[in-house]
Write a protein that holds these residues in place. Structure first.
Motif, PDB file in Angstrom:
ATOM      1  N   THR A   1       0.855  -1.152   0.110  1.00  0.00           N
ATOM      2  CA  THR A   1       0.072   0.040   0.076  1.00  0.00           C
ATOM      3  C   THR A   1       1.031   1.341  -0.082  1.00  0.00           C
ATOM      4  O   THR A   1       1.843   1.395   0.920  1.00  0.00           O
ATOM      5  N   PRO A   2       0.682   2.171  -1.062  1.00  0.00           N
ATOM      6  CA  PRO A   2       1.762   3.515  -0.930  1.00  0.00           C
ATOM      7  C   PRO A   2       1.063   4.390   0.229  1.00  0.00           C
ATOM      8  O   PRO A   2       0.147   4.325   0.464  1.00  0.00           O
ATOM      9  N   LEU A   3       2.214   5.066   0.478  1.00  0.00           N
ATOM     10  CA  LEU A   3       2.051   5.905   1.506  1.00  0.00           C
ATOM     11  C   LEU A   3       1.284   7.390   0.901  1.00  0.00           C
ATOM     12  O   LEU A   3       1.499   7.475  -0.237  1.00  0.00           O
ATOM     13  N   PRO A   4       0.429   7.941   1.796  1.00  0.00           N
ATOM     14  CA  PRO A   4      -0.397   9.089   1.336  1.00  0.00           C
ATOM     15  C   PRO A   4       0.703  10.171   0.923  1.00  0.00           C
ATOM     16  O   PRO A   4       1.929  10.254   1.371  1.00  0.00           O
ATOM     17  N   THR A   5       0.388  10.951  -0.036  1.00  0.00           N
ATOM     18  CA  THR A   5       1.502  12.091  -0.395  1.00  0.00           C
ATOM     19  C   THR A   5       0.810  13.400  -0.092  1.00  0.00           C
ATOM     20  O   THR A   5      -0.349  13.620  -0.305  1.00  0.00           O
ATOM     21  N   GLN A   6       1.742  14.484  -0.041  1.00  0.00           N
ATOM     22  CA  GLN A   6       1.242  15.862   0.385  1.00  0.00           C
ATOM     23  C   GLN A   6       1.027  16.497  -0.907  1.00  0.00           C
ATOM     24  O   GLN A   6       1.654  16.171  -2.180  1.00  0.00           O
ATOM     25  N   ARG A   7       0.048  17.313  -0.800  1.00  0.00           N
ATOM     26  CA  ARG A   7      -0.163  18.195  -2.209  1.00  0.00           C
ATOM     27  C   ARG A   7       0.900  19.135  -2.137  1.00  0.00           C
ATOM     28  O   ARG A   7       1.429  19.776  -0.990  1.00  0.00           O
ATOM     29  N   THR A   8       1.266  19.465  -3.264  1.00  0.00           N
ATOM     30  CA  THR A   8       2.250  20.615  -3.614  1.00  0.00           C
ATOM     31  C   THR A   8       1.790  21.703  -4.477  1.00  0.00           C
ATOM     32  O   THR A   8       2.924  22.470  -4.628  1.00  0.00           O
ATOM     33  N   ASP A   9       0.629  21.598  -4.443  1.00  0.00           N
ATOM     34  CA  ASP A   9       0.140  23.094  -5.348  1.00  0.00           C
ATOM     35  C   ASP A   9      -0.568  24.127  -4.226  1.00  0.00           C
ATOM     36  O   ASP A   9      -1.176  24.764  -4.876  1.00  0.00           O
ATOM     37  N   ARG A  10      -0.103  24.093  -3.212  1.00  0.00           N
ATOM     38  CA  ARG A  10      -0.820  25.262  -2.115  1.00  0.00           C
ATOM     39  C   ARG A  10       0.219  26.364  -2.397  1.00  0.00           C
ATOM     40  O   ARG A  10       1.252  26.290  -2.428  1.00  0.00           O
TER      41      ARG A  10
END
Length: 353
Positions: free
Chosen positions: A344-353
């Motif tokens: 299961t892949p780790l959740p990723t942070q949004r980078t478009d903020r």
């Protein structure tokens, strides 16, 4: 703890045994176990007649059959101690209705196991697989303690193997795409199934090692038995840093008691150390259970005794019959399929903020 079952009952009129295959496991386990049990070995067969003759002379001049056809013509129980790739051809050469003990594993994968099971059914064979760990004194005692309610509702089963295995003793494993689970951990998986049945699902990851030419020699496994019982296996065959922290343990815990077994045969293999079994009620004290026999070679008596008793109508159940062994192979197959799936892949942070 001396009232715990530690041995399988013996057949009242044991039949002679013909052993097909004369590798190290026959020399180190089958023949010593059968001699200790008082079973008669009617003879040996191996395509390598020189190897068969050498082994036969070392055991008092046992008869050596010149061909598989000659061996199969005997009125005996057949102990097939050959690699799984040879099982189908040997089974096809045996008389219909024969009584047969097959060396584990039952094929190299589930398709192979299915073909072997179906061939046994088609030929009317009384066939069992030599999953002998569940017949060892320590595992029979643990199973009996569970039946008697001494451990209560089970909450933990853990197998922890951290040691050095001399894989050079098993050169036939080199070309196999699957090694560790199907050739080694299958013992523990079958013993777990004997205690608590089949899991709902599995997770597994197998790994190679820089010092090994084999496909895989280390494995992590989790078996899903629901929300109460945690079952896990941690297997490392490359802890080559001295004996101090090497380990070979099978631990079972419940609400009211616990048991831990030392699998001594695996430590400094093939010389081995003594097996141990310790059991405690909740809050102790721990008591060491005197064992009536060791995994190697004594546990090899059990599968043959059960097979002969079942064939004679003395046992109602053939514990490691090919159909039950197929279920162990299905568990192995599920673990390899899990190994092939990405985690299961780790959740990723949004980078478009």
């Amino acid at each position: 703890m001396t009232d715990l079952q530690q041995a399988w009952p013996m057949p009242s009129a044991p039949r002679p045994i013909v052993i097909i295959g004369t590798g190290g496991i026959v020399r180190d386990a089958h023949l010593p176990a059968y001699r200790k049990a008082g079973f008669t070995v009617a003879g040996l067969y191996d395509p390598d007649l020189v190897r068969a003759d050498t082994l036969a002379r070392g055991w008092g001049g046992l008869r050596v059959f010149g061909s598989l056809t000659e061996a199969a013509a005997q009125d005996a129980v057949f102990d097939i101690a050959a690699p799984p790739v040879a099982h189908a051809s040997i089974l096809a050469a045996l008389p219909k209705g024969a009584t047969v003990l097959l060396q584990k594993p039952m094929g190299l994968d589930l398709a192979g196991a299915t073909a072997i099971r179906d061939l046994c059914h088609a030929r009317g064979l009384i066939a069992s697989v030599n999953f002998q760990l569940r017949y060892s004194a320590m595992m029979l005692a643990i199973a009996d303690a569970i039946r008697q309610g001494r451990l209560g509702t089970l909450t933990e089963i853990e197998v922890h193997i951290n040691l050095v295995t001399p894989w050079q003793l098993f050169p036939h494993l080199k070309p196999n795409p699957r090694v560790e689970i199907v050739s080694h951990s299958i013992h523990y998986l079958d013993a777990i199934r004997a205690l608590v049945g089949d899991p709902r699902g599995v997770f597994a990851r197998s790994f190679g090692h820089p010092t090994s030419a084999l496909a895989d020699t280390r494995t992590s496994m989790i078996l899903d038995y629901g929300d109460m019982l945690r079952v896990l296996l941690s297997i490392n065959h490359h802890h080559d840093f001295g004996r101090r922290f090497q380990d070979a343990r099978f631990r079972v815990e419940g609400v009211t008691g616990a048991a831990t077994a030392k699998l001594g045969a695996l430590l400094d293999y093939p010389t081995g150390e003594g097996d141990e079994l310790w059991i405690t009620p909740r809050r102790g004290p721990w008591a060491r259970v005197p064992l009536a026999g060791a995994w190697f070679p004594d546990a090899f008596i059990g599968p043959m005794a059960n097979l002969q008793r079942f064939a004679a109508g003395q046992d109602a159940v053939l514990a490691t019959a090919v159909d039950d062994a197929w279920q162990t192979m299905a568990l192995v197959e599920a673990l390899y399929r899990s190994n092939d799936q990405p985690g299961t892949p780790l959740p990723t942070q949004r980078t478009d903020r």
